[in-house]
Design a protein around this motif. Sequence first.
Motif, PDB file in Angstrom:
ATOM      1  N   ARG A  33      -9.622  -6.920   6.263  1.00 24.67           N
ATOM      2  CA  ARG A  33      -9.749  -5.826   7.226  1.00 24.67           C
ATOM      3  C   ARG A  33     -11.202  -5.406   7.451  1.00 24.67           C
ATOM      4  N   LEU A  36       0.881  -1.167   0.000  1.00 26.68           N
ATOM      5  CA  LEU A  36       0.000   0.000   0.000  1.00 26.68           C
ATOM      6  C   LEU A  36       0.917   1.214   0.000  1.00 26.68           C
ATOM      7  N   TYR A  75       4.642   3.900   2.900  1.00 23.22           N
ATOM      8  CA  TYR A  75       4.164   2.604   2.408  1.00 23.22           C
ATOM      9  C   TYR A  75       3.978   1.606   3.540  1.00 23.22           C
ATOM     10  N   TRP A  76       3.202   0.593   3.221  1.00 19.28           N
ATOM     11  CA  TRP A  76       2.996  -0.568   4.100  1.00 19.28           C
ATOM     12  C   TRP A  76       3.151  -1.816   3.250  1.00 19.28           C
ATOM     13  N   PHE A  93      -2.943   0.146  -3.841  1.00 19.75           N
ATOM     14  CA  PHE A  93      -2.250  -1.137  -3.751  1.00 19.75           C
ATOM     15  C   PHE A  93      -1.496  -1.369  -5.056  1.00 19.75           C
ATOM     16  N   VAL A  96       2.327  -5.223   2.707  1.00 22.18           N
ATOM     17  CA  VAL A  96       1.213  -5.990   3.252  1.00 22.18           C
ATOM     18  C   VAL A  96       1.682  -7.384   3.672  1.00 22.18           C
ATOM     19  N   ASP A 125       2.915   2.003   8.939  1.00 26.26           N
ATOM     20  CA  ASP A 125       3.481   0.665   8.732  1.00 26.26           C
ATOM     21  C   ASP A 125       2.575  -0.469   9.190  1.00 26.26           C
ATOM     22  N   LYS A 126       1.322  -0.150   9.534  1.00 25.12           N
ATOM     23  CA  LYS A 126       0.338  -1.183   9.869  1.00 25.12           C
ATOM     24  C   LYS A 126      -0.868  -1.113   8.941  1.00 25.12           C
ATOM     25  N   GLY A 127      -0.913  -0.133   8.073  1.00 24.01           N
ATOM     26  CA  GLY A 127      -2.032   0.001   7.155  1.00 24.01           C
ATOM     27  C   GLY A 127      -3.307   0.511   7.799  1.00 24.01           C
ATOM     28  N   THR A 128      -3.206   1.107   8.987  1.00 23.36           N
ATOM     29  CA  THR A 128      -4.415   1.585   9.658  1.00 23.36           C
ATOM     30  C   THR A 128      -5.038   2.785   8.948  1.00 23.36           C
ATOM     31  N   LEU A 182      -6.172   2.819   6.160  1.00 21.33           N
ATOM     32  CA  LEU A 182      -7.312   2.336   5.388  1.00 21.33           C
ATOM     33  C   LEU A 182      -8.639   2.576   6.101  1.00 21.33           C
ATOM     34  N   VAL A 184       0.716   6.872   4.726  1.00 18.86           N
ATOM     35  CA  VAL A 184       0.538   5.435   4.968  1.00 18.86           C
ATOM     36  C   VAL A 184       1.439   5.003   6.120  1.00 18.86           C
TER      37      VAL A 184
END
Length: 250
Positions: free
Chosen positions: A148, A104, A197-198, A180, A200, A114-117, A119, A112
Amino acid sequence: MLCKFLVLAAFAASPWAQAAEVQVAVAANFAGPMQRIAEAFAAASGHVVKIASGATGKFYSQIGAGAPFEVLLSADDETPRKLVAEGHAVGGTQFTYAIGKLVLWSPQPGLVDDKGTVLASDRFRHIAIANPRLAPYGVAGYEVLKARGLAQALAPRVVLGETIAQTFQFVATGNAELGFVALSQVMGPGKPVAGSYWIVPPALYREIRQDAVLLKAGQANPAARALLAYLKTDAARQVIESYGYALSGP
């Protein structure tokens, strides 16, 4: 060093030494590394690689309709299997050349985490995802949203790219704040990832095994077989790994 010398010697001593041309259909996510591999392959063998990059789903349709591609470097492992079963590819030639990684990504620093939270936040208006009917990375992106519990909530904010290359462009040009994409699109040899970025976790999507296969149009072309052999060499695998892909067995 000895291994590399032996590989080059094998190319020089084989029928591959007679220069030929090979038409290759390459999944859009692999266009960058394939360009480097093609150049090294040409230097080692004398063969010329003509590259067309695009969506795996579109290549599948084109090959079935008679497109003169001789090698397919797919973004998945299912498409080559189908082409073999349907008589458009040569049985026994399919192998995994790379295992893709989903990321991501946003060019905006700090957007963004590093845990994608991000989103689950309101910090963006649009998220780019490749069309899952054409691109395996799009399938993976939707799998992450479903894992998620966000697929329905984010549906109005999704911008679909026809290919992973177009998806990347949507994000890079600001038409979507994040998206993505393939890790290989935002990193390369000696190139740190710009923006935020993350990467995934693989547990959130099915493994993206990217397979190569010899197509029937290339069955009698020594350059096509030589290219597939070169993809298995240490020199090619080092390039592939430098773009963030994982590798299958030796």
